[in-house]
Write an enzyme that holds these catalytic residues in place. Structure first.
Site, PDB file in Angstrom:
ATOM      1  N   ASP A   1      -7.095   4.346  -4.642  1.00 59.79           N
ATOM      2  CA  ASP A   1      -7.694   4.222  -3.306  1.00 59.79           C
ATOM      3  C   ASP A   1      -8.321   5.597  -3.048  1.00 59.79           C
ATOM      4  O   ASP A   1      -8.550   6.357  -4.009  1.00 59.79           O
ATOM      5  CB  ASP A   1      -6.642   3.855  -2.245  1.00 59.79           C
TER       6      ASP A   1
ATOM      7  N   LYS B   1       0.867  -1.194   0.000  1.00 66.50           N
ATOM      8  CA  LYS B   1       0.000   0.000   0.000  1.00 66.50           C
ATOM      9  C   LYS B   1       0.889   1.225   0.000  1.00 66.50           C
ATOM     10  O   LYS B   1       2.027   1.177   0.466  1.00 66.50           O
ATOM     11  CB  LYS B   1      -0.871   0.021   1.264  1.00 66.50           C
TER      12      LYS B   1
HETATM   13  P1  NDP Z   1     -12.955   7.813  -2.987  1.00 65.42           P
HETATM   14  O1  NDP Z   1     -11.899   8.815  -2.778  1.00 65.42           O
HETATM   15  O2  NDP Z   1     -13.475   7.570  -4.345  1.00 65.42           O
HETATM   16  O3  NDP Z   1     -14.210   8.143  -2.054  1.00 65.42           O
HETATM   17  C1  NDP Z   1     -14.058   8.210  -0.682  1.00 65.42           C
HETATM   18  C2  NDP Z   1     -15.382   8.630  -0.082  1.00 65.42           C
HETATM   19  O4  NDP Z   1     -15.304   8.530   1.338  1.00 65.42           O
HETATM   20  C3  NDP Z   1     -15.716  10.072  -0.376  1.00 65.42           C
HETATM   21  O5  NDP Z   1     -17.117  10.236  -0.412  1.00 65.42           O
HETATM   22  C4  NDP Z   1     -15.112  10.802   0.814  1.00 65.42           C
HETATM   23  O6  NDP Z   1     -15.726  12.049   1.100  1.00 65.42           O
HETATM   24  C5  NDP Z   1     -15.370   9.823   1.928  1.00 65.42           C
HETATM   25  N1  NDP Z   1     -14.300   9.957   2.925  1.00 65.42           N
HETATM   26  C6  NDP Z   1     -12.987   9.750   2.728  1.00 65.42           C
HETATM   27  N2  NDP Z   1     -12.292   9.994   3.841  1.00 65.42           N
HETATM   28  C7  NDP Z   1     -13.193  10.352   4.753  1.00 65.42           C
HETATM   29  C8  NDP Z   1     -13.098  10.723   6.095  1.00 65.42           C
HETATM   30  N3  NDP Z   1     -11.923  10.780   6.737  1.00 65.42           N
HETATM   31  N4  NDP Z   1     -14.241  11.012   6.760  1.00 65.42           N
HETATM   32  C9  NDP Z   1     -15.429  10.954   6.124  1.00 65.42           C
HETATM   33  N5  NDP Z   1     -15.590  10.630   4.834  1.00 65.42           N
HETATM   34  C10 NDP Z   1     -14.486  10.322   4.165  1.00 65.42           C
HETATM   35  O7  NDP Z   1     -12.388   6.456  -2.355  1.00 65.42           O
HETATM   36  P2  NDP Z   1     -12.866   4.961  -2.609  1.00 65.42           P
HETATM   37  O8  NDP Z   1     -14.327   4.917  -2.794  1.00 65.42           O
HETATM   38  O9  NDP Z   1     -11.982   4.378  -3.628  1.00 65.42           O
HETATM   39  O10 NDP Z   1     -12.475   4.280  -1.218  1.00 65.42           O
HETATM   40  C11 NDP Z   1     -13.395   4.196  -0.127  1.00 65.42           C
HETATM   41  C12 NDP Z   1     -12.934   3.112   0.830  1.00 65.42           C
HETATM   42  O11 NDP Z   1     -12.894   1.852   0.140  1.00 65.42           O
HETATM   43  C13 NDP Z   1     -11.541   3.278   1.428  1.00 65.42           C
HETATM   44  O12 NDP Z   1     -11.521   2.723   2.722  1.00 65.42           O
HETATM   45  C14 NDP Z   1     -10.662   2.436   0.507  1.00 65.42           C
HETATM   46  O13 NDP Z   1      -9.487   2.040   1.145  1.00 65.42           O
HETATM   47  C15 NDP Z   1     -11.597   1.271   0.262  1.00 65.42           C
HETATM   48  N6  NDP Z   1     -11.347   0.461  -0.923  1.00 65.42           N
HETATM   49  C16 NDP Z   1     -11.258   1.017  -2.164  1.00 65.42           C
HETATM   50  C17 NDP Z   1     -11.084   0.202  -3.262  1.00 65.42           C
HETATM   51  C18 NDP Z   1     -11.057   0.750  -4.639  1.00 65.42           C
HETATM   52  O14 NDP Z   1     -10.966  -0.049  -5.579  1.00 65.42           O
HETATM   53  N7  NDP Z   1     -11.166   2.045  -4.854  1.00 65.42           N
HETATM   54  C19 NDP Z   1     -10.916  -1.249  -3.137  1.00 65.42           C
HETATM   55  C20 NDP Z   1     -11.090  -1.739  -1.789  1.00 65.42           C
HETATM   56  C21 NDP Z   1     -11.282  -0.893  -0.737  1.00 65.42           C
HETATM   57  P3  NDP Z   1     -14.943  13.398   0.687  1.00 65.42           P
HETATM   58  O15 NDP Z   1     -14.933  13.401  -0.807  1.00 65.42           O
HETATM   59  O16 NDP Z   1     -15.743  14.499   1.298  1.00 65.42           O
HETATM   60  O17 NDP Z   1     -13.582  13.274   1.286  1.00 65.42           O
HETATM   61  O1  2IT Z   2      -7.906  -1.469  -0.794  1.00 66.69           O
HETATM   62  C1  2IT Z   2      -7.854  -1.971  -1.936  1.00 66.69           C
HETATM   63  O2  2IT Z   2      -7.970  -3.191  -2.114  1.00 66.69           O
HETATM   64  C2  2IT Z   2      -7.660  -1.070  -3.066  1.00 66.69           C
HETATM   65  N1  2IT Z   2      -7.582   0.135  -2.883  1.00 66.69           N
HETATM   66  C3  2IT Z   2      -7.509  -1.639  -4.446  1.00 66.69           C
HETATM   67  C4  2IT Z   2      -6.097  -2.080  -4.675  1.00 66.69           C
HETATM   68  C5  2IT Z   2      -5.777  -2.528  -6.082  1.00 66.69           C
HETATM   69  O3  2IT Z   2      -4.594  -2.841  -6.287  1.00 66.69           O
HETATM   70  O4  2IT Z   2      -6.641  -2.567  -6.957  1.00 66.69           O
END
Ligand code: NDP
Ligand code: 2IT
Length: 475
Positions: free
Chosen positions: A193, A153
């Site tokens: 992420d 990561k």
């Molecule tokens: P994005 O940046 O696309 O979206 C994140 C969302 O969560 C936004 O709506 C953001 O609001 C909100 N957010 C982020 N940080 C905070 C915080 N500290 N407090 C409150 N709201 C918050 O990220 P993803 O959707 O890609 O990721 C979301 C979660 O999923 C994370 O935990 C990530 O690690 C996990 N994840 C992502 C994957 C992926 O493929 N993208 C795969 C597996 C897990 P705002 O815009 O206002 O900050």
């Molecule tokens: O938390 C996660 O699994 C991710 N942000 C996706 C990682 C990836 O390599 O696609």
């Protein structure tokens, strides 16, 4: 003396350890010993401690059945210690001509079963402890996918919010100018992420190619015109719902017709909402860091995408365009989306966003299933509360594994210089999620922990990595 297996206060522990008469007879549990070591060696990294504690607690049954072997090989000490941590300076120039400096991180945690694989988080809250918790979780998640990917990561405390495209590009180019030395299609493959989406991956890929001259699958989540995979954008959210559907089916329940509370409004949340609707459920909430939406008519995904993916705006714009939606300001009201009465909750924003109080509210309102779209969004006491109250609970390292699994499918397509259709990738994703559920269900049953999907996920993820580490010797 069952107390030796639980936690003792540090003062008592020290005395016990130093007592030469007790030393011989009373050995601490290996699991507890390693957890104490992690806390002592990694001060001020609470999220990392939390992730390690959750995994080690689940592994207790496995480790204690074979404790001397694991201890002699220092298997646990090795698995909680990153193979390599890269910390670097990221200088860039803002639109006013001012030089800005951010911290860059890449933690290459474990390569026993494949090249390091995991996303890059861009958020002001990023520090080494956050990246280590995410990298540690990623080891077990990637193992659960059944695909050959190790855990890693990275990220930075850079905040893309409010920055111009040029500023984001300047940051991404500087970030890769340092990181390119340590990554590669067969060594370490970063992805998106929080804060890292298609735009950021594009700028990073361009800079990597310019520096190395290599047109290779060094990043996933790429645009479709330059090696990206169809369905990668949707994969984490879609995969979450495929797993939830299977979990419900195997417990005699169904998704269709159920109301769902989703948190977040980013990549994971948007496509979780979309797939939930396609499967006949009704998501009624979403949130960002400032507020949350309750839309009893069901979230309008097209509008949500327009507000978040196109305009990069706040959820107030969603509420302004949608008469059925109520907007709640988190800071002013002190409320969140978990106060809404729903059947299913899907936390899809960030770590520790669902605490014990939220869990009590959800249970009192009749929630019967919770699955994590985000990484570690549920605090440990909230998780235990759900489990004790008969709520089906699936941990993120299983339920959000569809994103990284599809990243591994993107790597396969890049290696064979081919691209698969959306349907092909989506059907592989669905199979992977169904298999993950059965793997963790079986592992939980095998160790007498039926229905404890947290334990099942940690045990199933661990066993494959442990076997590979053991086979490869002391490295
Ligand atoms: P994005 O940046 O696309 O979206 C994140 C969302 O969560 C936004 O709506 C953001 O609001 C909100 N957010 C982020 N940080 C905070 C915080 N500290 N407090 C409150 N709201 C918050 O990220 P993803 O959707 O890609 O990721 C979301 C979660 O999923 C994370 O935990 C990530 O690690 C996990 N994840 C992502 C994957 C992926 O493929 N993208 C795969 C597996 C897990 P705002 O815009 O206002 O900050
Ligand atoms: O938390 C996660 O699994 C991710 N942000 C996706 C990682 C990836 O390599 O696609």
């Amino acid at each position: 003396m069952s107390e030796t297996k639980g936690r003792l206060c540090p003062f008592v522990m020290e005395n016990l350890k130093n007592n030469k008469f007790l030393k011989e007879d009373m050995k601490m549990s290996y699991v507890d010993e390693v957890y104490d070591l992690v806390v002592a060696k990694n001060p001020a990294q609470p999220e990392f401690h939390q992730a390690v504690k959750e995994v080690l607690e689940s592994l207790r049954v496995v480790i204690e059945a074979n404790e001397e072997k694991y201890r002699k090989d220092a298997l646990l000490e090795r698995i909680v210690t990153p193979e390599r941590q890269i910390l670097f300076r990221v200088p860039w120039v803002d639109d006013k001509g001012q030089v800005q400096v951010n911290n860059g991180f890449r933690v290459q945690f474990n390569s026993a079963i494949g090249p390091y694989k995991g996303g890059l988080r861009l958020h002001p809250s990023v520090n080494l402890g956050i990246i280590k918790f995410l990298g540690f979780e990623q080891i077990f998640k990637n193992s659960l996918t059944g695909l050959p990917i190790g855990g890693g990561k990275g990220g930075s405390d850079f905040d893309p919010k409010g920055k111009s495209d040029r500023e984001v590009m300047a940051f991404c180019q500087s970030f890769i100018t340092e990181l390119y030395k340590y990554i590669g299609a067969d060594t370490d493959v970063p992805a998106g992420d929080i804060g890292t989406g298609a735009r950021e991956i594009g700028y990073m890929y361009g800079q990597y190619k310019r520096l190395t001259g290599l047109y290779e699958g060094v990043l996933t989540g790429k645009g479709l015109s330059y090696g990206g995979s169809l369905a990668r954008t949707e994969a984490t959210g879609y995969g979450l719902l495929y797993l939830v559907e299977e979990m419900l089916k195997c417990n005699g329940k169904e998704l269709a017709g159920k109301t769902v509370a989703v948190s977040g409004a980013g990549n994971v949340a948007i496509y979780a909402i979309q797939k939930a609707q396609q499967l006949g459920a009704k998501p009624v909430t979403c949130s960002d860091s400032t507020g949350w939406i309750y839309d009893p008519e069901g979230i309008d995904v097209a509008l949500l995408k327009e507000v978040k993916e196109v305009k990069r705006a706040r959820l107030t714009e969603y509420a302004a365009a949608r008469p059925s939606a109520q907007y709640h300001d988190k800071a002013k009201e002190g409320t969140n989306q978990w106060s809404v009465k729903v059947d299913i909750a899907l936390p899809c924003a960030t770590q520790n966003e669902l605490n014990l109080e939220d869990a009590k509210t959800l249970v009192a309102n009749g929630v019967f299933a919770v699955a994590e779209g985000a990484n570690m969004p549920t605090t440990m006491d909230a998780t235990e509360y759900f489990q004790k109250n008969g709520v089906l609970f699936c941990p993120g390292k299983a339920s959000n594994a569809g994103g990284v699994a599809t990243s591994a499918l993107e790597m396969s397509q890049n290696s064979e210089r081919l691209s698969w259709t959306f349907e092909e990738v989506d059907s592989k994703l669905k199979n992977i999620m169904v298999n993950i559920f059965h793997n963790l269900d079986d592992a939980a049953k095998k160790y007498g922990l039926e229905g404890n999907y947290v334990a099942g996920a940690n045990i199933a993820g661990f066993l494959k990595v442990a076997e590979a580490m053991t086979a490869q010797g002391i490295v």
